[in-house]
Design a protein around this motif. Sequence first.
Motif, short mmCIF file in Angstrom:
data_model
loop_
_atom_site.label_atom_id
_atom_site.label_comp_id
_atom_site.label_asym_id
_atom_site.label_seq_id
_atom_site.Cartn_x
_atom_site.Cartn_y
_atom_site.Cartn_z
N MET A 113 36.84 27.72 19.87
CA MET A 113 37.92 28.70 19.50
C MET A 113 38.98 28.24 18.50
O MET A 113 39.76 29.04 18.19
CB MET A 113 38.84 28.81 20.96
CG MET A 113 37.84 29.45 22.12
SD MET A 113 36.94 30.86 21.55
CE MET A 113 38.23 32.04 21.37
N GLY A 114 38.63 27.02 17.90
CA GLY A 114 39.60 26.71 16.73
C GLY A 114 40.81 25.98 17.31
O GLY A 114 41.45 26.10 18.42
N ASP A 151 43.90 26.04 16.52
CA ASP A 151 45.32 26.64 16.57
C ASP A 151 44.94 27.77 17.72
O ASP A 151 45.99 28.54 17.95
CB ASP A 151 45.67 27.34 15.29
CG ASP A 151 44.51 28.40 14.85
OD1 ASP A 151 43.37 28.44 15.27
OD2 ASP A 151 44.81 29.21 13.91
N PHE A 152 44.10 27.72 18.63
CA PHE A 152 44.03 28.69 19.60
C PHE A 152 45.04 28.36 20.72
O PHE A 152 45.26 27.29 21.27
CB PHE A 152 42.45 28.51 20.31
CG PHE A 152 42.33 29.73 21.48
CD1 PHE A 152 42.32 30.90 21.11
CD2 PHE A 152 42.38 29.16 22.82
CE1 PHE A 152 42.00 31.96 22.23
CE2 PHE A 152 42.09 29.95 23.87
CZ PHE A 152 42.02 31.33 23.54
N ASP A 153 45.85 29.38 20.97
CA ASP A 153 46.86 29.34 22.02
C ASP A 153 46.39 29.55 23.60
O ASP A 153 46.37 30.73 24.04
CB ASP A 153 48.13 30.33 21.52
CG ASP A 153 49.40 30.07 22.74
OD1 ASP A 153 49.40 29.11 23.39
OD2 ASP A 153 50.29 31.07 22.59
N LEU A 154 46.06 28.66 24.20
CA LEU A 154 45.69 28.61 25.75
C LEU A 154 46.81 29.47 26.41
O LEU A 154 46.29 30.40 27.21
CB LEU A 154 45.65 27.24 26.20
CG LEU A 154 44.32 26.67 25.67
CD1 LEU A 154 44.39 24.99 26.36
CD2 LEU A 154 42.85 27.16 26.10
N ALA A 155 48.08 29.40 26.34
CA ALA A 155 49.32 29.90 27.12
C ALA A 155 48.94 31.40 27.01
O ALA A 155 49.56 32.24 27.89
CB ALA A 155 50.46 29.34 26.57
N SER A 156 48.42 31.85 25.78
CA SER A 156 48.46 33.37 25.75
C SER A 156 47.54 34.10 26.55
O SER A 156 47.24 35.34 26.59
CB SER A 156 48.41 33.84 24.30
OG SER A 156 49.36 33.36 23.56
N TYR A 157 46.32 33.36 27.17
CA TYR A 157 45.13 33.96 27.72
C TYR A 157 45.07 33.56 29.11
O TYR A 157 43.97 33.27 29.54
CB TYR A 157 44.14 33.52 27.00
CG TYR A 157 43.87 34.13 25.50
CD1 TYR A 157 43.35 35.40 25.47
CD2 TYR A 157 44.59 33.52 24.51
CE1 TYR A 157 43.49 35.94 24.10
CE2 TYR A 157 44.57 34.04 23.04
CZ TYR A 157 43.93 35.53 23.18
OH TYR A 157 44.01 35.88 21.78
N GLY A 158 46.26 33.56 29.75
CA GLY A 158 46.17 33.32 31.43
C GLY A 158 45.56 34.68 32.05
O GLY A 158 45.62 35.60 31.49
N LEU A 159 45.09 34.46 33.57
CA LEU A 159 44.44 35.59 34.08
C LEU A 159 45.69 36.39 34.23
O LEU A 159 46.97 36.03 34.37
CB LEU A 159 44.00 34.84 35.63
CG LEU A 159 42.94 34.16 35.54
CD1 LEU A 159 42.50 33.70 36.83
CD2 LEU A 159 41.65 34.85 34.81
N LYS A 160 45.39 37.88 34.46
CA LYS A 160 46.31 38.80 34.64
C LYS A 160 46.72 38.91 36.17
O LYS A 160 45.90 39.08 36.70
CB LYS A 160 45.85 40.17 34.08
CG LYS A 160 45.72 40.07 32.47
CD LYS A 160 45.43 41.63 31.98
CE LYS A 160 45.41 41.59 30.39
NZ LYS A 160 45.33 42.98 29.75
N PRO A 161 47.98 38.80 36.36
CA PRO A 161 48.51 38.62 37.75
C PRO A 161 48.18 40.02 38.50
O PRO A 161 48.63 41.09 37.83
CB PRO A 161 49.76 38.06 37.83
CG PRO A 161 50.29 38.60 36.23
CD PRO A 161 49.09 38.65 35.27
N VAL A 162 48.24 39.92 39.74
CA VAL A 162 48.24 41.01 40.72
C VAL A 162 49.56 40.83 41.40
O VAL A 162 49.57 39.57 42.05
CB VAL A 162 47.24 41.34 41.31
CG1 VAL A 162 47.16 42.52 42.39
CG2 VAL A 162 46.33 41.85 40.44
N ASN A 163 50.55 41.59 41.92
CA ASN A 163 51.35 41.72 42.75
C ASN A 163 50.87 41.37 44.07
O ASN A 163 49.84 41.94 44.68
CB ASN A 163 52.29 42.97 42.83
CG ASN A 163 53.05 43.24 41.61
OD1 ASN A 163 53.83 42.73 41.30
ND2 ASN A 163 52.65 44.24 41.04
#
Length: 428
Positions: A138-139, A141-153
């Motif tokens: 992914m390179g 400079d790939f930002d891991l923090a920007s691609y976390g799982l999308k949360p559900v309430n």
Amino acid sequence: MDLIATHELDDPLAKAREATADMLQARARNFSLPQPFYNDARLFALDMQEIFEKEWLFAGMTCEIPAKGSFMTLDVGSNPIIIVRGNDGHVHAFHNVCRHRGSRLCVKDKGKVAKLVCPYHQWTYELDGRLLFAGSDMGSDFDLASYGLKPVNVKTAGGFIFINLSENPPAIDDFLVTLEHYLEPYQMDNVKVAVESSIVEQANWKLVIENNRECYHCNGSHPELLNSLQEFDDTEDPRATPAYKSLVARKQADWDNEQVPWQLKRFGKRNRLTRTPLLDGIVSMTMDGQPGCKKLMGRLTSPDMGSLRILHLPNSWNHFMGDHSIVFRVLPLGPQQTMVTTKWLVHKDAVEGVDYDPEQLRRVWDATNDQDRRLAEENQRGINSKAYQPGPYSETYEFGVIDFIDWYAERLLTNLDQDAPTLHVAKG
């Protein structure tokens, strides 16, 4: 040229939204709904968007994910969801969708993992949803923090797990506080699922709930259930007999001595809790009315706890007795197809074959579920006819159905109104 800056104008359901609101506003109260509410694909899509993606749903029990890394999955329409116990012991919920190319992360119904790893390209997530590994390709400079799982309430109370897929879920905390209080005697950290079943009913989900909200049909359809169940659960019910009222008074005194709550509690028309006796001399929903599990639940010292009935709209009803509990979850699969999942809970230390027999434990509700399936499916077949028109509910026998339909209509109208598009036109 004029460019439409909002996508709502291209919404293929726009006309259906307007027609649905018109039908709800014009409906005759205390009558069943117009035909499209039970069989139209567009209206089903609205049910999923405006009810099942916006209201709090019963998802499962905390005892099903007892340790860190334990997970369960379910589908809310086209939305796969994962619920997992984190390293901190808290329950988390996420869309079960990898942030790489959208593959499902967890493909099993239940399991236990150290990390959440996508089987497609091995992207790896922490149990709290953070992306930990995406490979070197992914390179730098790939930002891991920007691609976390999308949360559900997600919220838990009394051993129940509730999820909400919207960004602004409605308030539910008052109900959860009461649910926790009413289930305290059961010590829900000390229960397990003894047996589970799922059936698919060829009927709209609302017909499944309507059938559950009345016992008008019980005498003609549920011989096994009526070995134990009272047809009503409230002394204010106009059908309640003097004998029933006397039994209630005696049992409430016993429950007070056990320090077990029993009062009827309502939270609008969405939630209802009440403890009511089973038939006199009957202590459990088994074929002979005797305990299905020798080891009682929680701190209870008597099996004669009647049934604590818990309603949660749009998708759950439940019975809690002294020896075991039964929880029900409804998930729509299509305009005329619904999955009903039943779970029988016992004390976690109860030993199968010693304290309980799973086949004996489940016999009454296996029969009842199958009977209800046939009723709902025949109801659906009739509604599909060109001869169908909304029919009147009995205010005496079907007040629970009236309450459900009123709740559904109010929530659907409210959510549709919140979604009403505001037009923004940009020049370009």
